[in-house]
Design a protein around this motif. Structure first.
Motif, PDB file in Angstrom:
ATOM      1  N   ASP A  45       0.817  -1.221   0.000  1.00  0.00           N
ATOM      2  CA  ASP A  45       0.000   0.000   0.000  1.00  0.00           C
ATOM      3  C   ASP A  45       0.850   1.270   0.000  1.00  0.00           C
ATOM      4  OD1 ASP A  45      -2.315  -1.546   0.073  1.00  0.00           O
ATOM      5  OD2 ASP A  45      -2.273  -1.653   2.264  1.00  0.00           O
ATOM      6  N   CYS A  46       2.043   1.180  -0.582  1.00  0.00           N
ATOM      7  CA  CYS A  46       2.980   2.309  -0.569  1.00  0.00           C
ATOM      8  C   CYS A  46       3.177   2.844  -1.980  1.00  0.00           C
ATOM      9  CB  CYS A  46       4.327   1.853  -0.014  1.00  0.00           C
ATOM     10  SG  CYS A  46       4.207   1.170   1.650  1.00  0.00           S
ATOM     11  N   PRO A  47       3.541   4.125  -2.087  1.00  0.00           N
ATOM     12  CA  PRO A  47       3.848   4.668  -3.422  1.00  0.00           C
ATOM     13  C   PRO A  47       4.989   3.870  -4.054  1.00  0.00           C
ATOM     14  CG  PRO A  47       3.754   6.429  -1.790  1.00  0.00           C
ATOM     15  CD  PRO A  47       3.680   5.136  -1.043  1.00  0.00           C
ATOM     16  N   SER A  48       4.864   3.585  -5.340  1.00  0.00           N
ATOM     17  CA  SER A  48       5.916   2.817  -6.018  1.00  0.00           C
ATOM     18  C   SER A  48       6.862   3.765  -6.752  1.00  0.00           C
ATOM     19  CB  SER A  48       5.288   1.818  -7.003  1.00  0.00           C
ATOM     20  OG  SER A  48       4.545   2.527  -7.980  1.00  0.00           O
ATOM     21  N   GLY A  49       7.945   3.193  -7.247  1.00  0.00           N
ATOM     22  CA  GLY A  49       8.930   3.980  -7.979  1.00  0.00           C
ATOM     23  C   GLY A  49       9.957   4.596  -7.045  1.00  0.00           C
ATOM     24  N   THR A  50      10.820   5.399  -7.622  1.00  0.00           N
ATOM     25  CA  THR A  50      11.854   6.068  -6.839  1.00  0.00           C
ATOM     26  C   THR A  50      11.535   7.548  -6.707  1.00  0.00           C
ATOM     27  OG1 THR A  50      13.137   6.048  -8.881  1.00  0.00           O
ATOM     28  CG2 THR A  50      13.919   4.656  -7.121  1.00  0.00           C
ATOM     29  N   GLN A  51      11.917   8.103  -5.566  1.00  0.00           N
ATOM     30  CA  GLN A  51      11.754   9.528  -5.293  1.00  0.00           C
ATOM     31  C   GLN A  51      13.138  10.157  -5.261  1.00  0.00           C
ATOM     32  OE1 GLN A  51       9.072  11.840  -4.752  1.00  0.00           O
ATOM     33  NE2 GLN A  51      10.890  13.109  -4.980  1.00  0.00           N
ATOM     34  N   ASP A  52      13.376  11.117  -6.140  1.00  0.00           N
ATOM     35  CA  ASP A  52      14.646  11.835  -6.156  1.00  0.00           C
ATOM     36  C   ASP A  52      14.654  12.901  -5.074  1.00  0.00           C
ATOM     37  OD1 ASP A  52      15.615  10.382  -8.365  1.00  0.00           O
ATOM     38  OD2 ASP A  52      14.651  11.757  -9.774  1.00  0.00           O
ATOM     39  N   PHE A  53      15.858  13.237  -4.600  1.00  0.00           N
ATOM     40  CA  PHE A  53      16.003  14.292  -3.606  1.00  0.00           C
ATOM     41  C   PHE A  53      17.390  14.917  -3.714  1.00  0.00           C
ATOM     42  CE2 PHE A  53      17.121  10.317  -1.412  1.00  0.00           C
ATOM     43  CZ  PHE A  53      18.376  10.614  -0.893  1.00  0.00           C
ATOM     44  N   THR A  54      17.522  16.103  -3.139  1.00  0.00           N
ATOM     45  CA  THR A  54      18.830  16.712  -2.923  1.00  0.00           C
ATOM     46  C   THR A  54      19.047  16.746  -1.423  1.00  0.00           C
ATOM     47  OG1 THR A  54      17.963  18.960  -2.859  1.00  0.00           O
ATOM     48  CG2 THR A  54      18.700  18.148  -4.995  1.00  0.00           C
ATOM     49  N   TRP A  55      20.299  16.796  -0.997  1.00  0.00           N
ATOM     50  CA  TRP A  55      20.596  16.735   0.424  1.00  0.00           C
ATOM     51  C   TRP A  55      21.877  17.509   0.726  1.00  0.00           C
ATOM     52  CZ3 TRP A  55      25.177  14.259   1.797  1.00  0.00           C
ATOM     53  CH2 TRP A  55      25.785  13.517   0.779  1.00  0.00           C
ATOM     54  N   ALA A  56      22.030  17.846   1.988  1.00  0.00           N
ATOM     55  CA  ALA A  56      23.238  18.541   2.430  1.00  0.00           C
ATOM     56  C   ALA A  56      23.438  18.296   3.918  1.00  0.00           C
ATOM     57  CB  ALA A  56      23.128  20.040   2.160  1.00  0.00           C
ATOM     58  N   VAL A  57      24.684  18.366   4.334  1.00  0.00           N
ATOM     59  CA  VAL A  57      25.057  18.237   5.747  1.00  0.00           C
ATOM     60  C   VAL A  57      25.625  19.579   6.192  1.00  0.00           C
ATOM     61  CG1 VAL A  57      26.614  17.094   7.371  1.00  0.00           C
ATOM     62  CG2 VAL A  57      25.572  15.784   5.518  1.00  0.00           C
ATOM     63  N   GLN A  58      25.153  20.097   7.326  1.00  0.00           N
ATOM     64  CA  GLN A  58      25.694  21.327   7.887  1.00  0.00           C
ATOM     65  C   GLN A  58      26.094  21.077   9.333  1.00  0.00           C
ATOM     66  OE1 GLN A  58      22.134  21.985   6.891  1.00  0.00           O
ATOM     67  NE2 GLN A  58      22.691  22.399   4.794  1.00  0.00           N
ATOM     68  N   GLU A  59      27.333  21.461   9.666  1.00  0.00           N
ATOM     69  CA  GLU A  59      27.787  21.316  11.037  1.00  0.00           C
ATOM     70  C   GLU A  59      27.108  22.382  11.886  1.00  0.00           C
ATOM     71  OE1 GLU A  59      31.977  21.856  11.681  1.00  0.00           O
ATOM     72  OE2 GLU A  59      31.914  20.485  13.380  1.00  0.00           O
ATOM     73  N   VAL A  60      26.471  21.973  12.964  1.00  0.00           N
ATOM     74  CA  VAL A  60      25.745  22.876  13.845  1.00  0.00           C
ATOM     75  C   VAL A  60      26.630  23.372  14.972  1.00  0.00           C
ATOM     76  CG1 VAL A  60      23.766  23.073  15.387  1.00  0.00           C
ATOM     77  CG2 VAL A  60      23.569  21.737  13.304  1.00  0.00           C
TER      78      VAL A  60
END
Length: 163
Positions: free
Chosen positions: A84-99
């Motif tokens: 019962d979940c969306p199929s296919g792949t979901q693209d994303f962008t990401w980043a890491v920031q030191e806090v």
């Protein structure tokens, strides 16, 4: 003399700023590869909880999902599991920031993107705390508000392969 002091101050500021960038880049390189989201837990919560993650699907769909992180362009994708979940792949962008350089705490940001969509034009994203990161495991926490109180969602990953 004043010129030497100014030059020294500029050099120190430059080195400090480069150090932070270097640390963030090292964390991003550690992300590189394929990961599996193994568990989703809710610390300090009792009872059944069924939350929507990333405004995409319920938490159950994300259990055992596959994630790919590409560090040289900060892009990636994930695939969900379940009938019962969306199929296919979901693209994303990401980043890491030191806090906090002293504690080594990081924030992690993720923006879902569609094909041919410019991430800079997307206004909605997700900020998570990167609680731990090693070559083989990582833990994210997202704090949301539930009934007027902070509610923590913890996601634990294991690396399945390097890219």
């Amino acid at each position: 003399m004043m010129k030497k002091i100014m030059m020294l101050c500029c050099t120190v500021v430059f080195l400090i700023s480069c150090g932070t960038t270097k640390i963030e880049r090292q964390a991003e390189r550690t992300f590189k590869g394929n990961w599996t989201l193994n568990t989703i837990t809710y610390p300090n919560s009792s009872g059944f909880v069924d939350v929507m993650l990333f405004d995409h699907a319920k938490a159950n769909c994300f259990r055992n999902s596959s994630w790919a992180f590409i560090s040289n362009n900060n892009q990636g994708n994930y695939s969900l599991n379940g009938a019962d979940c969306p199929s296919g792949t979901q693209d994303f962008t990401w980043a890491v920031q030191e806090v906090d350089p002293e504690s080594g705490l990081y924030d992690f940001t993720l923006k879902r993107v569609s094909e041919d969509e410019n991430a800079r034009k997307i206004k909605q994203g997700y900020r998570l705390s990167l609680k731990s990161l090693s070559e083989n495991n990582m833990v994210w926490e997202q704090t949301v508000s539930f009934e007027g109180k902070p509610f923590i969602i913890r996601m634990s990953f294991s690396k399945s392969a390097n890219l």
